[in-house]
Design a protein around this motif. Sequence first.
Motif, PDB file in Angstrom:
ATOM      1  N   ASP A  31       0.803  -1.215   0.000  1.00  0.00           N
ATOM      2  CA  ASP A  31       0.000   0.000   0.000  1.00  0.00           C
ATOM      3  C   ASP A  31       0.842   1.274   0.000  1.00  0.00           C
ATOM      4  OD1 ASP A  31      -0.946   0.261   3.538  1.00  0.00           O
ATOM      5  OD2 ASP A  31       0.986  -0.018   2.548  1.00  0.00           O
ATOM      6  N   TYR A  32       2.100   1.139  -0.365  1.00  0.00           N
ATOM      7  CA  TYR A  32       2.961   2.319  -0.456  1.00  0.00           C
ATOM      8  C   TYR A  32       3.945   2.058  -1.569  1.00  0.00           C
ATOM      9  CZ  TYR A  32       6.559   5.746   0.902  1.00  0.00           C
ATOM     10  OH  TYR A  32       7.477   6.761   0.919  1.00  0.00           O
ATOM     11  N   PHE A  33       3.998   2.996  -2.533  1.00  0.00           N
ATOM     12  CA  PHE A  33       4.756   2.768  -3.763  1.00  0.00           C
ATOM     13  C   PHE A  33       5.620   3.996  -4.041  1.00  0.00           C
ATOM     14  CE2 PHE A  33       2.359  -0.999  -4.831  1.00  0.00           C
ATOM     15  CZ  PHE A  33       1.129  -0.788  -4.222  1.00  0.00           C
ATOM     16  N   PRO A  34       6.887   3.945  -3.618  1.00  0.00           N
ATOM     17  CA  PRO A  34       7.778   5.072  -3.889  1.00  0.00           C
ATOM     18  C   PRO A  34       8.626   4.841  -5.133  1.00  0.00           C
ATOM     19  CG  PRO A  34       8.748   3.653  -2.236  1.00  0.00           C
ATOM     20  CD  PRO A  34       7.448   3.010  -2.655  1.00  0.00           C
ATOM     21  N   TRP A  35       9.106   5.918  -5.685  1.00  0.00           N
ATOM     22  CA  TRP A  35      10.123   5.889  -6.736  1.00  0.00           C
ATOM     23  C   TRP A  35      11.358   6.599  -6.203  1.00  0.00           C
ATOM     24  CZ3 TRP A  35       9.949   3.580 -11.527  1.00  0.00           C
ATOM     25  CH2 TRP A  35       8.698   3.088 -11.945  1.00  0.00           C
ATOM     26  N   TYR A  36      12.514   5.967  -6.422  1.00  0.00           N
ATOM     27  CA  TYR A  36      13.784   6.546  -6.034  1.00  0.00           C
ATOM     28  C   TYR A  36      14.613   6.823  -7.275  1.00  0.00           C
ATOM     29  CZ  TYR A  36      13.199   5.813  -0.988  1.00  0.00           C
ATOM     30  OH  TYR A  36      12.762   5.885   0.302  1.00  0.00           O
ATOM     31  N   PRO A  52      -2.427   3.716  -2.704  1.00  0.00           N
ATOM     32  CA  PRO A  52      -3.444   3.260  -3.652  1.00  0.00           C
ATOM     33  C   PRO A  52      -4.804   3.931  -3.542  1.00  0.00           C
ATOM     34  CG  PRO A  52      -3.023   1.593  -1.977  1.00  0.00           C
ATOM     35  CD  PRO A  52      -2.023   2.664  -1.768  1.00  0.00           C
ATOM     36  N   ASP A  53      -4.954   4.911  -2.649  1.00  0.00           N
ATOM     37  CA  ASP A  53      -6.236   5.591  -2.569  1.00  0.00           C
ATOM     38  C   ASP A  53      -6.391   6.664  -3.645  1.00  0.00           C
ATOM     39  OD1 ASP A  53      -5.467   7.859   0.203  1.00  0.00           O
ATOM     40  OD2 ASP A  53      -4.183   6.955  -1.318  1.00  0.00           O
ATOM     41  N   VAL A  54      -5.302   6.904  -4.403  1.00  0.00           N
ATOM     42  CA  VAL A  54      -5.381   7.833  -5.523  1.00  0.00           C
ATOM     43  C   VAL A  54      -4.822   7.141  -6.761  1.00  0.00           C
ATOM     44  CG1 VAL A  54      -5.235   9.922  -4.124  1.00  0.00           C
ATOM     45  CG2 VAL A  54      -3.145   8.873  -4.989  1.00  0.00           C
ATOM     46  N   ILE A  64       3.232   9.899 -10.999  1.00  0.00           N
ATOM     47  CA  ILE A  64       3.005   8.461 -10.815  1.00  0.00           C
ATOM     48  C   ILE A  64       1.560   8.185 -11.207  1.00  0.00           C
ATOM     49  CG2 ILE A  64       2.868   6.522  -9.230  1.00  0.00           C
ATOM     50  CD1 ILE A  64       4.800   7.812  -7.417  1.00  0.00           C
ATOM     51  N   SER A  65       1.379   7.184 -12.067  1.00  0.00           N
ATOM     52  CA  SER A  65       0.037   6.689 -12.381  1.00  0.00           C
ATOM     53  C   SER A  65      -0.110   5.320 -11.734  1.00  0.00           C
ATOM     54  CB  SER A  65      -0.144   6.561 -13.887  1.00  0.00           C
ATOM     55  OG  SER A  65      -0.065   7.829 -14.497  1.00  0.00           O
ATOM     56  N   PHE A  66      -1.231   5.092 -11.074  1.00  0.00           N
ATOM     57  CA  PHE A  66      -1.425   3.858 -10.321  1.00  0.00           C
ATOM     58  C   PHE A  66      -2.707   3.166 -10.777  1.00  0.00           C
ATOM     59  CE2 PHE A  66      -0.505   1.160  -6.825  1.00  0.00           C
ATOM     60  CZ  PHE A  66      -1.713   0.725  -6.324  1.00  0.00           C
ATOM     61  N   ASN A  67      -2.590   1.895 -11.116  1.00  0.00           N
ATOM     62  CA  ASN A  67      -3.739   1.090 -11.534  1.00  0.00           C
ATOM     63  C   ASN A  67      -3.882  -0.074 -10.567  1.00  0.00           C
ATOM     64  OD1 ASN A  67      -5.502  -0.777 -12.754  1.00  0.00           O
ATOM     65  ND2 ASN A  67      -4.986  -0.019 -14.800  1.00  0.00           N
ATOM     66  N   LYS A  68      -4.764   0.087  -9.589  1.00  0.00           N
ATOM     67  CA  LYS A  68      -4.892  -0.904  -8.536  1.00  0.00           C
ATOM     68  C   LYS A  68      -5.391  -2.245  -9.060  1.00  0.00           C
ATOM     69  CE  LYS A  68      -6.738  -1.402  -3.846  1.00  0.00           C
ATOM     70  NZ  LYS A  68      -7.511  -0.722  -2.779  1.00  0.00           N
TER      71      LYS A  68
END
Lengths: 112, 115
Positions: A31-36, A52-54, A64-68
């Motif tokens: 539930d947490y997706f960082p980019w380094y 993932p709530d956005v 960042i685009s997120f597709n749950k």
Amino acid sequence: QQQVKQSPQSLIVQKGGISIINCAYENTAFDYFPWYQQFPGKGPALLIAIRPDVSEKKEGRFTISFNKSAKQFSLHIMDSQPGDSATYFCAATGRSNYQLIWGAGTKLIIKP
Amino acid sequence: GAGVSQSPSNKVTEKGKDVELRCDPISGHTALYWYRQSLGQGLEFLIYFQGNSAPDKSGLPSDRFSAERTGGSVSTLTIQRTQQEDSAVYLCASSLLVGNTGELFFGEGSRLTVL
């Protein structure tokens, strides 16, 4: 199920273009997706992160685009600049989990 | 200091020698991590400290590798009887918070070359 798969391994983009790096995960508890971002000779530094709530988060030229449902997330760099040339790592982790699961990295080169 | 400090920045050693790598985390950061990064490769997790204890040592490649942390601050990664395959950059990171809300702050790494 703990893996984060990152692609492409390397990417060359013309200055001013859009750079896109993709990551996929299996563990639905993440539930947490960082980019380094890592420059040569330096340690990685947090660039941007999403929960993932956005479905999208934007910071300047970085999005960042997120597709749950697809369990995928991607980094978009708009108007790519030579100074963006670096290695980018995606990562993921779950609630109360101390350890980030890292993608293999993407070496991005922006051609002037 | 303002950031995570690692020393030495470069270490060249002969096969079979022992080496110690030091990490000074950001003051007040309770979590500390060691990673290994081979040339052009990703991040390989080695060990995690919460305070002075290491709940997870699962990433240490062999019993030649050990780490300790004292005073909830400085950490030392020790590699005994170094082998050529130990050549890599060893990165240390610290985090203020436990859990997935904690941004990791990395040092610049210690580059180890085993001849």
